[in-house]
Design a protein around this motif. Structure first.
Motif, PDB file in Angstrom:
ATOM      1  N   LEU A  87       0.865  -1.081  -0.024  1.00 16.91           N
ATOM      2  CA  LEU A  87      -0.007   0.228  -0.052  1.00 16.91           C
ATOM      3  C   LEU A  87       0.902   1.152  -0.044  1.00 16.91           C
ATOM      4  N   THR A  88       0.583   2.374  -0.784  1.00 13.39           N
ATOM      5  CA  THR A  88       1.353   3.589  -0.800  1.00 13.39           C
ATOM      6  C   THR A  88       1.149   4.397   0.350  1.00 13.39           C
ATOM      7  N   GLY A 145       0.684   7.631   2.640  1.00 12.56           N
ATOM      8  CA  GLY A 145       0.167   9.005   2.295  1.00 12.56           C
ATOM      9  C   GLY A 145      -1.164   8.529   1.458  1.00 12.56           C
ATOM     10  N   THR A 146      -1.337   7.391   0.819  1.00  9.79           N
ATOM     11  CA  THR A 146      -2.571   7.470   0.151  1.00  9.79           C
ATOM     12  C   THR A 146      -3.803   7.050   0.752  1.00  9.79           C
ATOM     13  N   LYS A 147      -4.995   7.675   0.549  1.00 13.40           N
ATOM     14  CA  LYS A 147      -6.147   7.402   1.186  1.00 13.40           C
ATOM     15  C   LYS A 147      -6.835   6.136   0.546  1.00 13.40           C
ATOM     16  N   TYR A 148      -6.991   4.838   1.230  1.00 17.50           N
ATOM     17  CA  TYR A 148      -7.566   3.927   0.766  1.00 17.50           C
ATOM     18  C   TYR A 148      -9.016   3.940   1.314  1.00 17.50           C
ATOM     19  N   GLU A 193     -12.069   4.855   5.805  1.00 19.67           N
ATOM     20  CA  GLU A 193     -10.901   5.153   4.984  1.00 19.67           C
ATOM     21  C   GLU A 193      -9.588   5.010   6.016  1.00 19.67           C
ATOM     22  N   THR A 206      -5.263   6.004   5.975  1.00 20.69           N
ATOM     23  CA  THR A 206      -3.990   6.283   5.282  1.00 20.69           C
ATOM     24  C   THR A 206      -2.991   5.791   5.890  1.00 20.69           C
ATOM     25  N   THR A 264      -9.544   3.388  -4.064  1.00 15.25           N
ATOM     26  CA  THR A 264      -8.628   4.899  -3.856  1.00 15.25           C
ATOM     27  C   THR A 264      -9.771   6.052  -3.944  1.00 15.25           C
ATOM     28  N   GLU A 265     -10.864   5.670  -4.375  1.00 12.72           N
ATOM     29  CA  GLU A 265     -11.666   6.754  -4.141  1.00 12.72           C
ATOM     30  C   GLU A 265     -12.857   6.480  -3.374  1.00 12.72           C
TER      31      GLU A 265
END
Length: 169
Positions: free
Chosen positions: A17-18, A20-23, A43, A45, A73-74
């Motif tokens: 998982l990246t 800083g990216t919100k999942y 969500e 992060t 991711t949205e």
């Protein structure tokens, strides 16, 4: 009944998982009748230190055979079936480290078209229930194409008048 998801937590571990990216996550349940609608969305992060997301839900009844965990991711864009967890009555979490062996797929719709979301909504969608030809079931009713939003061009001002009557004594 759709499962009740609780807020995810983060934990350390090897993850793709990246940071800083919100999942976004939802969970569904399966039983002899198929798959339920989705839980509420949550969500998480991940960070560089805590790259895994612990997805949690309330334990389900014995009639539930499995829990499906979806990620996206949205918001409302969960399209990856991360894992299906067998329901043992005690398991109520799964650690998402970014791995998925499943092809992208969408969970059942939150409120499928043509199906009222509650008995209250269903009542107001009866053809003989209306006020001036319009029925209204809630603050936003996506099944009936009705909205609480009032819009008109680019108004310079608006006047709203509220009134009420005092009940007779």
């Amino acid at each position: 009944t759709a499962p009740t998801q609780t807020a995810p937590t983060l934990s350390a571990g090897k993850s793709t998982l990246t940071p800083g990216t919100k999942y976004y996550y939802i969970v569904t349940a399966t039983n002899a009748n198929g798959e339920t609608y989705a839980s509420l969305e949550f969500e998480a992060t991940p960070t560089a230190e805590n790259g895994c997301v612990n997805v949690n839900w309330q334990p389900m009844s014995a009639a539930t055979t499995a829990i499906n965990i979806y990620r996206g991711t949205e918001s409302f864009g969960e399209n990856v079936l991360v894992q299906q967890v067998a329901n043992t009555g005690g398991v109520s979490s799964m650690i998402d480290s970014g791995q998925s062996q499943n092809a992208p797929q969408s969970p059942p719709m939150y409120f499928p078209s043509g199906v009222p979301s509650s008995a209250y909504d269903q009542f107001f969608h009866l053809t003989n229930i209306s006020v001036n030809g319009a029925a209204y079931a809630g603050p936003y009713d996506d099944q009936g194409q009705q909205s609480s939003t009032i819009s008109t061009g680019n108004p310079a001002s608006a006047t709203i008048t509220l009134g009420w009557e005092r009940p007779a004594r």
